[in-house]
Write an enzyme that holds these catalytic residues in place. Structure first.
Site, short mmCIF file in Angstrom:
data_model
loop_
_atom_site.label_atom_id
_atom_site.label_comp_id
_atom_site.label_asym_id
_atom_site.label_seq_id
_atom_site.Cartn_x
_atom_site.Cartn_y
_atom_site.Cartn_z
N CYS A 38 -13.13 -8.21 0.70
CA CYS A 38 -12.36 -7.92 -0.51
C CYS A 38 -12.19 -9.19 -1.34
CB CYS A 38 -10.99 -7.36 -0.12
SG CYS A 38 -9.96 -6.95 -1.57
N CYS A 42 -4.94 -11.85 -1.16
CA CYS A 42 -3.65 -11.55 -0.53
C CYS A 42 -3.48 -12.37 0.76
CB CYS A 42 -3.55 -10.06 -0.22
SG CYS A 42 -3.90 -8.98 -1.64
N CYS A 45 -3.70 -10.69 4.34
CA CYS A 45 -4.74 -9.70 4.65
C CYS A 45 -5.99 -10.32 5.28
CB CYS A 45 -5.13 -8.95 3.38
SG CYS A 45 -6.29 -7.60 3.71
N CYS A 83 -5.10 9.16 5.94
CA CYS A 83 -5.14 8.13 4.91
C CYS A 83 -6.40 7.29 5.07
CB CYS A 83 -3.91 7.22 5.02
SG CYS A 83 -2.35 8.13 5.07
N CYS A 115 -4.64 10.95 1.61
CA CYS A 115 -4.16 9.77 0.89
C CYS A 115 -5.26 8.73 0.91
CB CYS A 115 -2.89 9.23 1.55
SG CYS A 115 -2.20 7.73 0.77
N CYS A 175 2.50 6.70 -2.86
CA CYS A 175 2.84 6.07 -1.59
C CYS A 175 2.89 4.58 -1.88
CB CYS A 175 1.80 6.39 -0.53
SG CYS A 175 2.07 5.56 1.05
N ARG A 247 8.37 5.33 5.70
CA ARG A 247 7.38 5.28 6.78
C ARG A 247 7.38 3.94 7.50
NH1 ARG A 247 3.09 6.90 4.01
NH2 ARG A 247 3.58 9.05 4.58
#
Length: 301
Positions: A38, A42, A45, A83, A115, A175, A247
């Site tokens: 990616c 971040c 991550c 998801c 999702c 979400c 959640r």
């Protein structure tokens, strides 16, 4: 959020019972359908291409039929929502996006909620996801607007809010939550919840993640989140967003069944279910079954 903890949990529990069946805990299964590489930076991550010391095997977008076979298996194990996450900065039109749309339609055909989390969207892409039957789009704020720049430099807070607005306009549920334990203070946690609580309507689900420090990322040496911090976050989310699914997400495997039960008492009513959470370990389905049986929680089995 600064109330004495027992008072905070007590208030949250009353609000929770007024709006939800306390025995109803939704189980959502999460699959990484495209892993690693990616371009976002971040700090938490392991899938970021910026963190070259992370040991992670990159994988191309999975075949739709294989994804659907895994979704069917997750349903048989008791999951109600499936998801799918792709390590993209943004969605690009073309064959890969068409494959994701096929996955969404296939998951819905199994009778499950669907999702996805795919990065930033354009309005027409949100509409195509809606037409495929997408239930919800996950796009976390991660932290407060004030602390955000300490964690992410390749995407702005406004970018995140813009994608969320496109999803809402397309009729897709939101979400949207965040992560605690990244070095933020209590005011940052409250600020993030304030942003979410100011959405009209509130997000349909709010995942609360406890940072999993991953070797090779800038946050590798952060201390793990304690149960009282997580409990305070869950309770405040419940009080400020009474009808939302709260959640328990990343980091749940670090907490005992008794500690998780306290979070359910404080208003959590959904978990990510399965042995792996994208690329990180999660509480196993066997231990979860034992926990839900002890709690008397409703299941779809």
């Amino acid at each position: 959020m600064r109330l004495p903890l027992l008072d905070l949990v007590g208030r949250a529990n009353m609000i929770h019972r007024a709006h939800h069946n306390p025995e109803d805990i939704q189980k959502a299964s999460l699959l990484s359908i495209k892993t690693g590489g990616c371009p976002e930076d971040c700090a938490y991550c392991p899938q970021s291409a910026h963190h070259r010391e992370v040991e992670l095997t990159k994988e191309k977008l999975m075949n739709p039929q294989h994804v659907l076979s895994l979704a069917k298996r997750a349903k048989q194990a008791g999951a109600e929502r499936f998801c799918m996450g792709a390590a993209w900065r943004q969605v690009r039109d073309g064959g890969e996006f068409d494959n994701v749309l096929e996955m969404v339609a296939g998951v819905r055909a199994l009778g499950m909620e669907a999702c996805v989390t795919l990065g930033m969207l354009k309005p027409h892409q949100a509409r195509r996801l809606a037409q495929a039957g997408l239930t919800a789009y996950n796009h976390n704020l991660d932290t407060s607007p004030e602390f955000y720049g300490e964690i992410i430099g390749t995407r702005t807070y406004r970018d995140r809010l813009e994608t969320l607005s496109y999803c809402r306009d397309a009729g897709i549920d939101l979400c949207c939550g965040g992560i605690i334990g990244m070095g933020e203070n209590l005011r940052d946690r409250a600020s993030m919840l304030q942003v979410l609580a100011n959405f009209d309507p509130h997000p349909e689900s709010v995942p609360i993640n406890a940072l999993i420090p991953i070797e090779g990322t800038p946050l590798a040496h952060r201390e793990t989140v304690g149960i009282f911090d997580l409990l305070r976050m869950v309770a405040t989310a419940r009080i400020t967003m009474p009808k939302t699914r709260v959640r328990l997400s990343a980091g749940r495997s670090d907490f005992s069944a008794a500690e998780q039960a306290l979070c359910f008492l404080a208003g959590a009513n959904s978990v990510f279910y399965g042995d792996v959470l994208l690329t990180a370990p999660n509480a196993g389905t066997g231990s979860d079954r034992d926990m839900f049986a002890a709690l008397g929680a409703l299941t779809e089995d």
